[in-house]
Design an enzyme around this catalytic site. Structure first.
Site, PDB file in Angstrom:
ATOM      1  CE  LYS A   1      20.338 -28.285   7.663  1.00 43.74           C
ATOM      2  NZ  LYS A   1      18.953 -28.083   8.010  1.00 43.74           N
TER       3      LYS A   1
ATOM      4  CE  LYS B   1      20.621 -31.337   1.291  1.00 44.84           C
ATOM      5  NZ  LYS B   1      19.719 -31.534   2.362  1.00 44.84           N
TER       6      LYS B   1
ATOM      7  CE  LYS C   1      15.647 -23.859   2.347  1.00 40.21           C
ATOM      8  NZ  LYS C   1      14.205 -23.780   2.201  1.00 40.21           N
TER       9      LYS C   1
HETATM   10  P1  TYM Z   1      13.711 -28.224   3.922  1.00 40.01           P
HETATM   11  O1  TYM Z   1      13.062 -26.940   4.300  1.00 40.01           O
HETATM   12  O2  TYM Z   1      15.208 -28.277   3.868  1.00 40.01           O
HETATM   13  O3  TYM Z   1      13.174 -28.727   2.521  1.00 40.01           O
HETATM   14  C1  TYM Z   1      11.799 -28.796   2.188  1.00 40.01           C
HETATM   15  C2  TYM Z   1      11.561 -30.014   1.300  1.00 40.01           C
HETATM   16  O4  TYM Z   1      12.376 -29.943   0.126  1.00 40.01           O
HETATM   17  C3  TYM Z   1      13.065 -31.190  -0.059  1.00 40.01           C
HETATM   18  N1  TYM Z   1      14.368 -30.925  -0.685  1.00 40.01           N
HETATM   19  C4  TYM Z   1      14.800 -31.548  -1.793  1.00 40.01           C
HETATM   20  N2  TYM Z   1      14.244 -32.477  -2.594  1.00 40.01           N
HETATM   21  C5  TYM Z   1      14.947 -32.882  -3.679  1.00 40.01           C
HETATM   22  N3  TYM Z   1      16.196 -32.402  -3.997  1.00 40.01           N
HETATM   23  C6  TYM Z   1      16.785 -31.471  -3.223  1.00 40.01           C
HETATM   24  N4  TYM Z   1      17.981 -30.989  -3.556  1.00 40.01           N
HETATM   25  C7  TYM Z   1      16.095 -30.998  -2.065  1.00 40.01           C
HETATM   26  N5  TYM Z   1      16.382 -30.085  -1.104  1.00 40.01           N
HETATM   27  C8  TYM Z   1      15.318 -30.052  -0.265  1.00 40.01           C
HETATM   28  C9  TYM Z   1      13.231 -31.740   1.341  1.00 40.01           C
HETATM   29  O5  TYM Z   1      13.433 -33.136   1.328  1.00 40.01           O
HETATM   30  C10 TYM Z   1      11.923 -31.351   1.987  1.00 40.01           C
HETATM   31  O6  TYM Z   1      10.929 -32.319   1.707  1.00 40.01           O
HETATM   32  N6  TYM Z   1      13.506 -30.906   8.151  1.00 40.01           N
HETATM   33  C11 TYM Z   1      12.744 -30.446   7.019  1.00 40.01           C
HETATM   34  C12 TYM Z   1      11.528 -29.607   7.388  1.00 40.01           C
HETATM   35  C13 TYM Z   1      10.565 -30.285   8.306  1.00 40.01           C
HETATM   36  C14 TYM Z   1       9.681 -31.342   7.957  1.00 40.01           C
HETATM   37  C15 TYM Z   1       8.893 -31.565   9.140  1.00 40.01           C
HETATM   38  C16 TYM Z   1       9.471 -32.085   6.809  1.00 40.01           C
HETATM   39  C17 TYM Z   1      10.302 -29.943   9.589  1.00 40.01           C
HETATM   40  N7  TYM Z   1       9.297 -30.705  10.099  1.00 40.01           N
HETATM   41  C18 TYM Z   1       7.921 -32.546   9.143  1.00 40.01           C
HETATM   42  C19 TYM Z   1       8.505 -33.072   6.827  1.00 40.01           C
HETATM   43  C20 TYM Z   1       7.720 -33.303   7.990  1.00 40.01           C
HETATM   44  C21 TYM Z   1      13.632 -29.563   6.155  1.00 40.01           C
HETATM   45  O7  TYM Z   1      14.562 -28.996   6.626  1.00 40.01           O
HETATM   46  O8  TYM Z   1      13.181 -29.394   4.874  1.00 40.01           O
END
Ligand code: TYM
Length: 329
Positions: free
Chosen positions: A111, A194, A197
């Site tokens: 990032k 992957k 967004k």
């Molecule tokens: P975020 O908001 O980027 O994504 C939310 C969830 O979607 C999953 N994901 C994917 N799974 C499969 N293929 C993909 N291309 C893909 N893109 C995204 C992510 O693995 C996630 O499960 N840091 C985290 C948010 C967060 C969080 C937490 C998660 C903050 N605190 C505590 C779990 C527990 C994030 O940025 O997810």
């Protein structure tokens, strides 16, 4: 009862990777465990600089979480910034993780490299400490996430173990849970990256709110591999394997089984598009309906917040006691 916690950032629209990698499993999990799901607006603040954006995105994301099937009567859906305990425990977690550990996080490296010409906030660097707080605040045993979050759950375990070692048993040690298929949905235009967004070009990203025509077009243009054989082989055939994985995840089969029904790339593309359209259309209808009643959405959010706050404040108090802040014992 198993306690489950997972969160999603209100940055941009929800895409198929989010759904197949995470949200769908959250919904399945709500009947088996005590589940908490946060809209993590404080995390999104690491890359947000315009007023008003986070609030609007948060409300839309809440509608989407209920539209995909989270049931407000059994699942606790909350907004991170409304539960002050997250930032409070976040600081404690920052003091329990090292600079070296944070420097090794691949998401930070990716990032910050992408934002090279922009403002790279310190929050982007300390982000995993806040994520650790999100998780341990709810005594979570399991964290259902996509593959890309594995490293963040690992560091959460390390931080929680270190805290318990320093100050005495306080936090539950969580583990990551990823789905059998859909844990890593790739970009249709670039199947070795992957689906995300944060990319500039979203022609390879399927959004949950895309129209059927847009979905068909994106699948039709999906990058495939040089020969014309339909087999599941992530290394050798990343494009076809991604389509097979999406099709399998959308129709509850395995990519290997899905491959048996197709001999031509074109047929596989249109079958994948149709499967995704069929899966998303009820979600889209529900989403539109939910967004029409914003007062009701706010009521559901407040209900989730109240439940979340009760758990989070008890855990924070326990952590304060373990540390031995003045007046806490
Ligand atoms: P975020 O908001 O980027 O994504 C939310 C969830 O979607 C999953 N994901 C994917 N799974 C499969 N293929 C993909 N291309 C893909 N893109 C995204 C992510 O693995 C996630 O499960 N840091 C985290 C948010 C967060 C969080 C937490 C998660 C903050 N605190 C505590 C779990 C527990 C994030 O940025 O997810």
């Amino acid at each position: 009862m198993t306690r489950v916690l997972s969160c999603i950032q209100p940055t941009g629209e929800v895409h198929l990777g989010n759904y197949l990698g995470a949200l769908r499993n959250w919904v399945i999990g709500q009947d088996k465990a005590d589940v908490f799901h946060g809209i993590v607006d404080l995390h999104a603040l690491t890359v947000t600089e315009k007023p008003g954006v986070l609030g609007a995105n948060t409300l839309q994301l809440a509608a989407m979480l209920f539209a995909v099937g989270l049931d407000p009567d059994i699942a606790t859906v909350f907004v991170q910034s409304h539960i002050v305990e997250h930032s409070q425990l976040g600081w404690i977690m920052e003091c329990t993780v090292s600079f070296g550990e944070l420097s090794r996080m691949t998401q930070f490296k990716d990032k910050s490299a992408k934002r090279e010409a922009e403002f790279v906030s310190a929050g982007l660097f300390t982000y995993p400490a806040l994520q650790a707080a999100d998780i341990v605040l709810y005594d979570a045993n399991e964290v259902p996430v996509g593959d890309d979050q594995r490293q963040h759950i690992e560091i959460t375990r390390d931080i929680a173990i270190r805290f318990n070692h320093r100050f005495g048993e306080t936090f539950v040690i969580p583990k990551a849970v990823t789905p059998a298929s859909g844990a890593r949905v790739m970009d249709l235009q670039n199947p070795t990256a992957k689906m995300s967004k944060s990319g500039d070009d979203d022609s390879g990203v399927i959004y949950l709110l895309d129209t059927p025509a847009a979905i068909e077009k994106k699948f039709k243009r999906a990058v495939t591999d040089s020969d014309s054989e339909v087999v599941f082989d992530r290394e050798r055939k990343p494009g076809i394997s991604n389509l097979l994985e999406i099709l399998a995840a959308s129709t509850n089969t395995t990519p290997q089984k899905a491959a048996e029904s197709y001999t031509r790339y074109g047929d596989l593309k249109s079958a994948s598009a149709q499967a995704v359209i069929a899966m998303l259309s009820p979600i889209q209808a529900k989403y539109d309906e939910l967004l029409r009643d914003k007062a009701e959405l706010m009521r559901l959010i407040h209900k989730g917040n109240d439940r979340a706050r009760a758990v989070a404040s008890a855990t924070l108090e326990r952590a304060h006691k373990s540390i031995g802040f003045l007046g806490c014992n």
